[in-house]
Design an enzyme around this catalytic site. Structure first.
Site, PDB file in Angstrom:
ATOM      1  N   ARG A  87       0.860  -1.180   0.000  1.00 26.50           N
ATOM      2  CA  ARG A  87       0.000   0.000   0.000  1.00 26.50           C
ATOM      3  C   ARG A  87       0.891   1.222   0.000  1.00 26.50           C
ATOM      4  O   ARG A  87       1.893   1.274   0.735  1.00 26.50           O
ATOM      5  CB  ARG A  87      -0.862   0.065   1.277  1.00 26.50           C
ATOM      6  CG  ARG A  87      -1.734  -1.121   1.515  1.00 26.50           C
ATOM      7  CD  ARG A  87      -2.945  -1.163   0.629  1.00 26.50           C
ATOM      8  NE  ARG A  87      -3.769   0.038   0.726  1.00 26.50           N
ATOM      9  CZ  ARG A  87      -4.675   0.375  -0.176  1.00 26.50           C
ATOM     10  NH1 ARG A  87      -4.864  -0.351  -1.245  1.00 26.50           N
ATOM     11  NH2 ARG A  87      -5.390   1.471  -0.002  1.00 26.50           N
ATOM     12  N   HIS A 105      13.320  -1.897  -0.873  1.00 23.77           N
ATOM     13  CA  HIS A 105      12.895  -1.872  -2.266  1.00 23.77           C
ATOM     14  C   HIS A 105      13.843  -2.762  -3.084  1.00 23.77           C
ATOM     15  O   HIS A 105      15.061  -2.643  -2.966  1.00 23.77           O
ATOM     16  CB  HIS A 105      12.928  -0.438  -2.790  1.00 23.77           C
ATOM     17  CG  HIS A 105      12.427  -0.335  -4.189  1.00 23.77           C
ATOM     18  ND1 HIS A 105      11.085  -0.411  -4.492  1.00 23.77           N
ATOM     19  CD2 HIS A 105      13.086  -0.231  -5.368  1.00 23.77           C
ATOM     20  CE1 HIS A 105      10.944  -0.353  -5.809  1.00 23.77           C
ATOM     21  NE2 HIS A 105      12.135  -0.228  -6.362  1.00 23.77           N
ATOM     22  N   GLU A 170      18.216  -9.004   0.485  1.00 27.18           N
ATOM     23  CA  GLU A 170      17.259  -8.308   1.365  1.00 27.18           C
ATOM     24  C   GLU A 170      17.294  -8.880   2.776  1.00 27.18           C
ATOM     25  O   GLU A 170      17.313  -8.137   3.757  1.00 27.18           O
ATOM     26  CB  GLU A 170      15.829  -8.453   0.822  1.00 27.18           C
ATOM     27  CG  GLU A 170      15.569  -7.670  -0.436  1.00 27.18           C
ATOM     28  CD  GLU A 170      14.112  -7.743  -0.882  1.00 27.18           C
ATOM     29  OE1 GLU A 170      13.703  -6.864  -1.628  1.00 27.18           O
ATOM     30  OE2 GLU A 170      13.379  -8.683  -0.482  1.00 27.18           O
TER      31      GLU A 170
HETATM   32  C1  GRF Z   1      10.440  -7.796  -1.194  1.00 30.27           C
HETATM   33  O1  GRF Z   1      11.066  -8.132  -2.400  1.00 30.27           O
HETATM   34  C2  GRF Z   1      10.541  -6.318  -0.927  1.00 30.27           C
HETATM   35  O2  GRF Z   1      11.661  -5.726  -1.491  1.00 30.27           O
HETATM   36  C3  GRF Z   1       9.304  -5.766  -1.593  1.00 30.27           C
HETATM   37  O3  GRF Z   1       8.331  -6.765  -1.386  1.00 30.27           O
HETATM   38  C4  GRF Z   1       8.937  -8.045  -1.254  1.00 30.27           C
HETATM   39  C5  GRF Z   1       8.410  -8.685  -0.008  1.00 30.27           C
HETATM   40  O4  GRF Z   1       8.734 -10.035   0.112  1.00 30.27           O
HETATM   41  N1  GRF Z   1       8.996  -4.465  -1.040  1.00 30.27           N
HETATM   42  P1  GRF Z   1       8.402 -10.837   1.440  1.00 30.27           P
HETATM   43  O5  GRF Z   1       6.906 -10.721   1.694  1.00 30.27           O
HETATM   44  O6  GRF Z   1       9.193 -10.233   2.573  1.00 30.27           O
HETATM   45  O7  GRF Z   1       8.791 -12.238   1.163  1.00 30.27           O
END
Ligand code: GRF
Length: 197
Positions: A87, A105, A170
């Site tokens: 959102r 991101h 990430e």
């Molecule tokens: C991630 O790739 C993040 O960068 C983006 O949404 C995805 C979320 O993945 N904003 P998860 O739900 O944490 O597996």
């Protein structure tokens, strides 16, 4: 610091944050706008309180955001961590938690903001993309950048294989960024986030 993690989907970043056992935070809440988000199951497994408000019951974005602000108020959180929260936050929300919201991101901002960043990077033909952790301001993916890391795109990468590489970065750098912010090691100076001297 008491943090709330906002997630709309699978929650693998939430899981990475839980597993990182960051000493300077307590996950006080997992919030979702989707009742079926698997992230909620992950939270329950770790006895983390959950809160769900379905955005579909609201007409205006601001009305939904006001309801969310009111619902999370009792949890007294110091930091909101968006982890796949699908959102866009209205200014009402961003102002209520000014400089207290982080987002991750899946690209090297300011390249490829918005959705489907992996696909955007492949279609553009860049050789490197990456991951950005940033503060949330009133724009879309425009706030001051805390950490970035590059991911190399190989000739045989597909959107799926690229997203897999991005995810593993990430899961490492989001906990790292949360550690930096929650321990008070960094400060925002203009658009830059720098180590406190
Ligand atoms: C991630 O790739 C993040 O960068 C983006 O949404 C995805 C979320 O993945 N904003 P998860 O739900 O944490 O597996």
């Amino acid at each position: 610091m008491r943090i709330a993690v906002f997630a709309s989907g699978g929650g693998t970043n939430l899981q990475a944050i839980i597993d990182a056992n960051i000493e300077t935070i307590e996950i006080a809440l997992v919030f979702s706008n989707r009742p079926d988000a698997y992230a909620l199951e992950r939270a329950k497994k770790h006895n983390i309180p959950v809160c769900v408000i379905d955005h579909k019951s609201f007409g205006e974005r601001e009305d939904f955001d006001r309801a969310v602000i009111e619902a999370i108020e009792p949890y007294n959180v110091d930091l909101l961590v968006l982890a796949g929260y699908m959102r866009i936050l209205s200014p009402v929300f961003v102002r209520a938690y000014k400089n207290k919201i982080l987002n991750i991101h899946p690209a090297l901002l300011p390249s490829f903001p918005g959705i489907n960043s992996g696909r955007q990077a492949l279609e553009y033909g860049v050789k490197y993309t990456g991951v950005t952790v940033h503060y949330v301001d009133e724009g879309v993916d425009t706030g001051p950048i805390i950490l970035q890391e590059i991911v190399k795109i190989e000739d045989d990468d597909t959107e799926e294989s690229l997203l897999e590489k991005i995810h593993s970065v990430e899961h490492r750098i989001y906990p790292e960024a949360i550690k930096l912010v929650s321990s008070g090691e960094v400060e925002i100076v203009g658009r830059r986030v720098i180590k406190k001297s």
